[in-house]
Write an enzyme that holds these catalytic residues in place. Structure first.
Site, PDB file in Angstrom:
ATOM      1  N   ASP A  34      90.543  67.317 -15.451  1.00 20.16           N
ATOM      2  CA  ASP A  34      89.921  66.958 -14.173  1.00 20.16           C
ATOM      3  C   ASP A  34      90.272  68.023 -13.123  1.00 20.16           C
ATOM      4  O   ASP A  34      91.412  68.489 -13.060  1.00 20.16           O
ATOM      5  CB  ASP A  34      90.415  65.582 -13.728  1.00 20.16           C
ATOM      6  CG  ASP A  34      89.552  64.985 -12.635  1.00 20.16           C
ATOM      7  OD1 ASP A  34      88.859  63.992 -12.910  1.00 20.16           O
ATOM      8  OD2 ASP A  34      89.564  65.514 -11.499  1.00 20.16           O
ATOM      9  N   ILE A  35      89.269  68.387 -12.304  1.00 24.66           N
ATOM     10  CA  ILE A  35      89.474  69.445 -11.306  1.00 24.66           C
ATOM     11  C   ILE A  35      90.417  68.987 -10.179  1.00 24.66           C
ATOM     12  O   ILE A  35      91.091  69.809  -9.562  1.00 24.66           O
ATOM     13  CB  ILE A  35      88.105  69.928 -10.755  1.00 24.66           C
ATOM     14  CG1 ILE A  35      88.196  71.331 -10.203  1.00 24.66           C
ATOM     15  CG2 ILE A  35      87.528  68.966  -9.728  1.00 24.66           C
ATOM     16  CD1 ILE A  35      86.843  72.000  -9.994  1.00 24.66           C
ATOM     17  N   ASN A  90      84.657  54.260 -14.522  1.00 23.39           N
ATOM     18  CA  ASN A  90      84.116  53.631 -13.320  1.00 23.39           C
ATOM     19  C   ASN A  90      82.592  53.552 -13.378  1.00 23.39           C
ATOM     20  O   ASN A  90      81.938  54.540 -13.711  1.00 23.39           O
ATOM     21  CB  ASN A  90      84.517  54.428 -12.079  1.00 23.39           C
ATOM     22  CG  ASN A  90      86.026  54.535 -11.920  1.00 23.39           C
ATOM     23  OD1 ASN A  90      86.747  53.613 -12.264  1.00 23.39           O
ATOM     24  ND2 ASN A  90      86.497  55.658 -11.410  1.00 23.39           N
ATOM     25  N   GLN A  97      83.025  55.115  -8.711  1.00 23.13           N
ATOM     26  CA  GLN A  97      82.318  56.208  -9.403  1.00 23.13           C
ATOM     27  C   GLN A  97      81.779  57.211  -8.377  1.00 23.13           C
ATOM     28  O   GLN A  97      81.142  56.809  -7.388  1.00 23.13           O
ATOM     29  CB  GLN A  97      81.161  55.659 -10.251  1.00 23.13           C
ATOM     30  CG  GLN A  97      80.494  56.737 -11.108  1.00 23.13           C
ATOM     31  CD  GLN A  97      79.435  56.178 -12.061  1.00 23.13           C
ATOM     32  OE1 GLN A  97      79.025  55.025 -11.954  1.00 23.13           O
ATOM     33  NE2 GLN A  97      78.984  57.021 -12.980  1.00 23.13           N
ATOM     34  N   HIS A 103      81.668  59.012 -17.650  1.00 24.99           N
ATOM     35  CA  HIS A 103      82.859  59.717 -18.142  1.00 24.99           C
ATOM     36  C   HIS A 103      84.000  58.716 -18.249  1.00 24.99           C
ATOM     37  O   HIS A 103      84.034  57.708 -17.543  1.00 24.99           O
ATOM     38  CB  HIS A 103      83.229  60.878 -17.227  1.00 24.99           C
ATOM     39  CG  HIS A 103      83.278  60.504 -15.788  1.00 24.99           C
ATOM     40  ND1 HIS A 103      82.136  60.379 -15.018  1.00 24.99           N
ATOM     41  CD2 HIS A 103      84.304  60.183 -14.976  1.00 24.99           C
ATOM     42  CE1 HIS A 103      82.467  60.009 -13.804  1.00 24.99           C
ATOM     43  NE2 HIS A 103      83.780  59.875 -13.753  1.00 24.99           N
ATOM     44  N   HIS A 105      88.108  58.428 -18.008  1.00 22.21           N
ATOM     45  CA  HIS A 105      89.318  59.100 -17.531  1.00 22.21           C
ATOM     46  C   HIS A 105      90.483  58.850 -18.487  1.00 22.21           C
ATOM     47  O   HIS A 105      90.695  57.717 -18.936  1.00 22.21           O
ATOM     48  CB  HIS A 105      89.737  58.540 -16.166  1.00 22.21           C
ATOM     49  CG  HIS A 105      88.812  58.865 -15.047  1.00 22.21           C
ATOM     50  ND1 HIS A 105      88.972  59.973 -14.255  1.00 22.21           N
ATOM     51  CD2 HIS A 105      87.710  58.227 -14.577  1.00 22.21           C
ATOM     52  CE1 HIS A 105      88.017  59.995 -13.327  1.00 22.21           C
ATOM     53  NE2 HIS A 105      87.230  58.946 -13.502  1.00 22.21           N
TER      54      HIS A 105
HETATM   55  P1  5GP Z   1      84.684  59.177 -10.897  1.00 19.35           P
HETATM   56  O1  5GP Z   1      85.245  58.980  -9.517  1.00 19.35           O
HETATM   57  O2  5GP Z   1      83.186  59.362 -10.857  1.00 19.35           O
HETATM   58  O3  5GP Z   1      85.127  58.149 -11.894  1.00 19.35           O
HETATM   59  O4  5GP Z   1      85.347  60.506 -11.411  1.00 19.35           O
HETATM   60  C1  5GP Z   1      84.812  61.777 -11.240  1.00 19.35           C
HETATM   61  C2  5GP Z   1      85.908  62.740 -11.591  1.00 19.35           C
HETATM   62  O5  5GP Z   1      85.340  63.995 -11.875  1.00 19.35           O
HETATM   63  C3  5GP Z   1      86.900  62.942 -10.450  1.00 19.35           C
HETATM   64  O6  5GP Z   1      88.214  62.647 -10.938  1.00 19.35           O
HETATM   65  C4  5GP Z   1      86.722  64.400 -10.074  1.00 19.35           C
HETATM   66  O7  5GP Z   1      87.927  65.021  -9.702  1.00 19.35           O
HETATM   67  C5  5GP Z   1      86.142  65.005 -11.346  1.00 19.35           C
HETATM   68  N1  5GP Z   1      85.260  66.136 -11.115  1.00 19.35           N
HETATM   69  C6  5GP Z   1      84.241  66.215 -10.216  1.00 19.35           C
HETATM   70  N2  5GP Z   1      83.633  67.413 -10.308  1.00 19.35           N
HETATM   71  C7  5GP Z   1      84.287  68.112 -11.271  1.00 19.35           C
HETATM   72  C8  5GP Z   1      84.105  69.420 -11.819  1.00 19.35           C
HETATM   73  O8  5GP Z   1      83.235  70.193 -11.430  1.00 19.35           O
HETATM   74  N3  5GP Z   1      84.962  69.772 -12.822  1.00 19.35           N
HETATM   75  C9  5GP Z   1      85.945  68.940 -13.274  1.00 19.35           C
HETATM   76  N4  5GP Z   1      86.731  69.402 -14.249  1.00 19.35           N
HETATM   77  N5  5GP Z   1      86.130  67.701 -12.775  1.00 19.35           N
HETATM   78  C10 5GP Z   1      85.319  67.303 -11.792  1.00 19.35           C
END
Ligand code: 5GP
Ligand code: ZN
Length: 140
Positions: A34-35, A90, A97, A103, A105
Site C-alpha cells: 500500500d502506498i 471495504n 472505501q 481490493h 487489505h
Molecule cells: P480503501 O480505502 O479503498 O479500502 O483502500 C484503498 C487503499 O489503496 C488505501 O490504503 C490507499 O493507500 C491505497 N492506494 C491508493 N492509491 C494507491 C496507489 O496508487 N498505489 C498503491 N500501492 N496503493 C494505493
C-alpha cells in the site's frame, strides 16, 4: 480477456501501466504494498478483472482471493515478524472505501501498534431473531 475500466487506477496498476511494489502476481491477481501503509508491510490484493466492490466480483475470483490472502499473509508473517495480521475489505464510502476497484487489505499488526480497526461492542439486539430471519430469507 480481463475486464478493465479505463480511468481506474487499480486496473492500470493490475495491467502494469502504473508501477507498484508487487509482492505476488498470478494470472488473476496482483498483490502490492500500500502506498500509504497503516503499518509496515501493509499490502493490498487486486483482482485483474475490474469489480467495483464485492457485489461485482466474479464467483471465480471470489473463490480464489482468500487463498491468495492466506498465501501472502503467511509470507508476510514470516518476513515481517509481525504479531498478527488483519485481512479486511471495504465496500462503499460509508465503509471507508476510497478506491472503487475491489481490493483486500493485508495489514500486519505489531504488539502495541497504533493501528485502529476497532469498534465499541454494542448491546444484544432485541429483535435479533426477526432480523436474522429477514436476512436469511434474502440470501440468494
Ligand atoms: P480503501 O480505502 O479503498 O479500502 O483502500 C484503498 C487503499 O489503496 C488505501 O490504503 C490507499 O493507500 C491505497 N492506494 C491508493 N492509491 C494507491 C496507489 O496508487 N498505489 C498503491 N500501492 N496503493 C494505493
Ligand atoms: Zn479497476
Amino acid at each position: 480477456m480481463k475486464k478493465t475500466v479505463d480511468d481506474c487506477i487499480f486496473c492500470k496498476i493490475a495491467k502494469g501501466e502504473i508501477p507498484s511494489t508487487t509482492i505476488y502476481e498470478d494470472d488473476d491477481f496482483k498483490v502490492m504494498l500500500d502506498i500509504n501503509p497503516a503499518s509496515k508491510g501493509h499490502a493490498v490484493i487486486l483482482p485483474k478483472n475490474h469489480a467495483a466492490n464485492i457485489f461485482e466480483l466474479e464467483d471465480e475470483d471470489a473463490e480464489k482471493i482468500f487463498k491468495v490472502a492466506r498465501k501472502c499473509a503467511a509470507a508476510m508473517m514470516e518476513v515481517l515478524h509481525c504479531d498478527g495480521i488483519n485481512i479486511l475489505q471495504n465496500n462503499g464510502e460509508a465503509a471507508g472505501q476510497t478506491v472503487f476497484h475491489l481490493h483486500v487489505h493485508l495489514i500486519p499488526r505489531y504488539n502495541g501498534d497504533t493501528v485502529n480497526i476497532t469498534w465499541k461492542p454494542g448491546t444484544p439486539e432485541e429483535d435479533a431473531a426477526e432480523l436474522a430471519a429477514r436476512i436469511k430469507a434474502a440470501v440468494k
